[in-house]
Design a protein around this motif. Structure first.
Motif, PDB file in Angstrom:
ATOM      1  N   ARG A 174       0.003  -0.138 -11.870  1.00  0.00           N
ATOM      2  CA  ARG A 174      -0.366   1.276 -12.029  1.00  0.00           C
ATOM      3  C   ARG A 174       0.769   2.225 -11.670  1.00  0.00           C
ATOM      4  NH1 ARG A 174      -5.321  -0.558  -8.999  1.00  0.00           N
ATOM      5  NH2 ARG A 174      -4.248   0.202  -7.162  1.00  0.00           N
ATOM      6  N   ASN A 175       1.845   1.708 -11.093  1.00  0.00           N
ATOM      7  CA  ASN A 175       2.897   2.560 -10.543  1.00  0.00           C
ATOM      8  C   ASN A 175       4.103   2.697 -11.456  1.00  0.00           C
ATOM      9  OD1 ASN A 175       1.330   2.752  -8.247  1.00  0.00           O
ATOM     10  ND2 ASN A 175       2.440   1.183  -7.152  1.00  0.00           N
ATOM     11  N   ASP A 176       4.731   3.860 -11.349  1.00  0.00           N
ATOM     12  CA  ASP A 176       6.033   4.108 -11.961  1.00  0.00           C
ATOM     13  C   ASP A 176       6.975   4.324 -10.781  1.00  0.00           C
ATOM     14  OD1 ASP A 176       8.063   4.676 -13.738  1.00  0.00           O
ATOM     15  OD2 ASP A 176       7.542   6.799 -13.865  1.00  0.00           O
ATOM     16  N   PHE A 177       7.811   3.348 -10.480  1.00  0.00           N
ATOM     17  CA  PHE A 177       8.591   3.362  -9.247  1.00  0.00           C
ATOM     18  C   PHE A 177       9.793   4.283  -9.327  1.00  0.00           C
ATOM     19  CE2 PHE A 177       6.409  -0.703  -9.437  1.00  0.00           C
ATOM     20  CZ  PHE A 177       5.701  -0.632  -8.254  1.00  0.00           C
ATOM     21  N   GLU A 178       9.942   5.114  -8.294  1.00  0.00           N
ATOM     22  CA  GLU A 178      11.083   6.019  -8.192  1.00  0.00           C
ATOM     23  C   GLU A 178      12.313   5.314  -7.644  1.00  0.00           C
ATOM     24  OE1 GLU A 178      10.246   9.718  -6.179  1.00  0.00           O
ATOM     25  OE2 GLU A 178       8.138   9.532  -6.699  1.00  0.00           O
ATOM     26  N   ILE A 179      12.091   4.286  -6.821  1.00  0.00           N
ATOM     27  CA  ILE A 179      13.192   3.531  -6.228  1.00  0.00           C
ATOM     28  C   ILE A 179      12.931   2.045  -6.469  1.00  0.00           C
ATOM     29  CG2 ILE A 179      13.743   5.275  -4.486  1.00  0.00           C
ATOM     30  CD1 ILE A 179      12.158   3.659  -2.446  1.00  0.00           C
ATOM     31  N   PRO A 180      13.985   1.209  -6.448  1.00  0.00           N
ATOM     32  CA  PRO A 180      13.784  -0.225  -6.683  1.00  0.00           C
ATOM     33  C   PRO A 180      12.838  -0.855  -5.660  1.00  0.00           C
ATOM     34  CG  PRO A 180      16.097   0.343  -6.841  1.00  0.00           C
ATOM     35  CD  PRO A 180      15.386   1.555  -6.316  1.00  0.00           C
ATOM     36  N   LEU A 181      12.044  -1.798  -6.136  1.00  0.00           N
ATOM     37  CA  LEU A 181      11.065  -2.510  -5.309  1.00  0.00           C
ATOM     38  C   LEU A 181      11.413  -3.992  -5.327  1.00  0.00           C
ATOM     39  CD1 LEU A 181       8.254  -2.514  -3.813  1.00  0.00           C
ATOM     40  CD2 LEU A 181       7.287  -3.033  -6.044  1.00  0.00           C
ATOM     41  N   GLY A 232      -2.581 -11.765  -1.851  1.00  0.00           N
ATOM     42  CA  GLY A 232      -2.370 -12.689  -2.964  1.00  0.00           C
ATOM     43  C   GLY A 232      -1.742 -11.981  -4.161  1.00  0.00           C
ATOM     44  N   ILE A 233      -1.057 -12.758  -4.998  1.00  0.00           N
ATOM     45  CA  ILE A 233      -0.263 -12.196  -6.088  1.00  0.00           C
ATOM     46  C   ILE A 233      -1.106 -11.426  -7.104  1.00  0.00           C
ATOM     47  CG2 ILE A 233      -0.263 -14.315  -7.489  1.00  0.00           C
ATOM     48  CD1 ILE A 233       2.690 -11.896  -7.051  1.00  0.00           C
ATOM     49  N   LYS A 234      -2.303 -11.898  -7.425  1.00  0.00           N
ATOM     50  CA  LYS A 234      -3.118 -11.196  -8.434  1.00  0.00           C
ATOM     51  C   LYS A 234      -3.475  -9.782  -7.985  1.00  0.00           C
ATOM     52  CE  LYS A 234      -5.013 -15.266 -10.656  1.00  0.00           C
ATOM     53  NZ  LYS A 234      -6.203 -16.067 -10.918  1.00  0.00           N
ATOM     54  N   GLU A 235      -3.844  -9.623  -6.726  1.00  0.00           N
ATOM     55  CA  GLU A 235      -4.189  -8.295  -6.202  1.00  0.00           C
ATOM     56  C   GLU A 235      -2.962  -7.384  -6.148  1.00  0.00           C
ATOM     57  OE1 GLU A 235      -7.204  -6.871  -5.505  1.00  0.00           O
ATOM     58  OE2 GLU A 235      -7.903  -8.679  -6.501  1.00  0.00           O
ATOM     59  N   VAL A 236      -1.833  -7.935  -5.743  1.00  0.00           N
ATOM     60  CA  VAL A 236      -0.606  -7.137  -5.668  1.00  0.00           C
ATOM     61  C   VAL A 236      -0.185  -6.683  -7.064  1.00  0.00           C
ATOM     62  CG1 VAL A 236       1.839  -7.180  -5.063  1.00  0.00           C
ATOM     63  CG2 VAL A 236       0.161  -8.145  -3.500  1.00  0.00           C
ATOM     64  N   ILE A 237      -0.259  -7.574  -8.043  1.00  0.00           N
ATOM     65  CA  ILE A 237       0.090  -7.192  -9.415  1.00  0.00           C
ATOM     66  C   ILE A 237      -0.818  -6.076  -9.914  1.00  0.00           C
ATOM     67  CG2 ILE A 237       0.043  -7.997 -11.818  1.00  0.00           C
ATOM     68  CD1 ILE A 237       1.191 -10.658 -10.783  1.00  0.00           C
ATOM     69  N   GLN A 272       0.805  -1.225   0.000  1.00  0.00           N
ATOM     70  CA  GLN A 272       0.000   0.000   0.000  1.00  0.00           C
ATOM     71  C   GLN A 272       0.837   1.274   0.000  1.00  0.00           C
ATOM     72  OE1 GLN A 272      -2.231  -0.879   3.579  1.00  0.00           O
ATOM     73  NE2 GLN A 272      -4.033  -1.404   2.362  1.00  0.00           N
ATOM     74  N   LEU A 273       2.115   1.191   0.316  1.00  0.00           N
ATOM     75  CA  LEU A 273       2.922   2.400   0.518  1.00  0.00           C
ATOM     76  C   LEU A 273       3.978   2.610  -0.552  1.00  0.00           C
ATOM     77  CD1 LEU A 273       3.370   1.973   4.357  1.00  0.00           C
ATOM     78  CD2 LEU A 273       1.731   3.437   3.160  1.00  0.00           C
ATOM     79  N   THR A 274       3.887   1.919  -1.676  1.00  0.00           N
ATOM     80  CA  THR A 274       4.938   2.004  -2.691  1.00  0.00           C
ATOM     81  C   THR A 274       5.067   3.397  -3.290  1.00  0.00           C
ATOM     82  OG1 THR A 274       3.411   1.186  -4.373  1.00  0.00           O
ATOM     83  CG2 THR A 274       4.822  -0.437  -3.298  1.00  0.00           C
TER      84      THR A 274
END
Length: 100
Positions: free
Chosen positions: A81-88, A71-76, A21-23
């Motif tokens: 939708r995100n463009d990550f500023e830092i590695p995840l 679960g993986i489907k919800e996380v994906i 939730q905090l990415t």
């Protein structure tokens, strides 16, 4: 490391954001990378409560959440939708029969 550039070597440990939730928020706190908790192939409620306990002799806490995640489907769906500023980073677990 492995062609990935880190703004700094300090990242947030897995287990803090086990719901992914905090990415979008964590880069503003100056972390060099972020992790989401262990993700299983199906939603998992985690271990029975209590999930946090005191160990008085060692003056410590015991955390026993047990891979609680949507679960993986919800996380994906969330992460696409995100463009990550830092590695995840995440850990995947092949839990096929959740204990719910």
């Amino acid at each position: 490391m492995a062609g990935i550039s880190f703004a700094n070597p300090i990242g947030l440990a897995a287990g803090f954001d086990y719901q992914a939730q905090l990415t979008g928020v964590l880069p503003a706190l100056s972390f060099g990378f972020q992790t989401i908790g262990t993700i299983t192939n199906q939603a998992y409620e985690g271990n029975p409560k209590p999930r946090l306990g005191r160990l008085p002799k060692s003056k410590s806490l015991m955390v026993n959440k047990g891979f609680k995640n949507p679960g993986i489907k919800e996380v994906i769906k969330k992460l696409q939708r995100n463009d990550f500023e830092i590695p995840l980073v995440s850990v995947l677990d092949n839990l096929t029969q959740p204990k719910m």
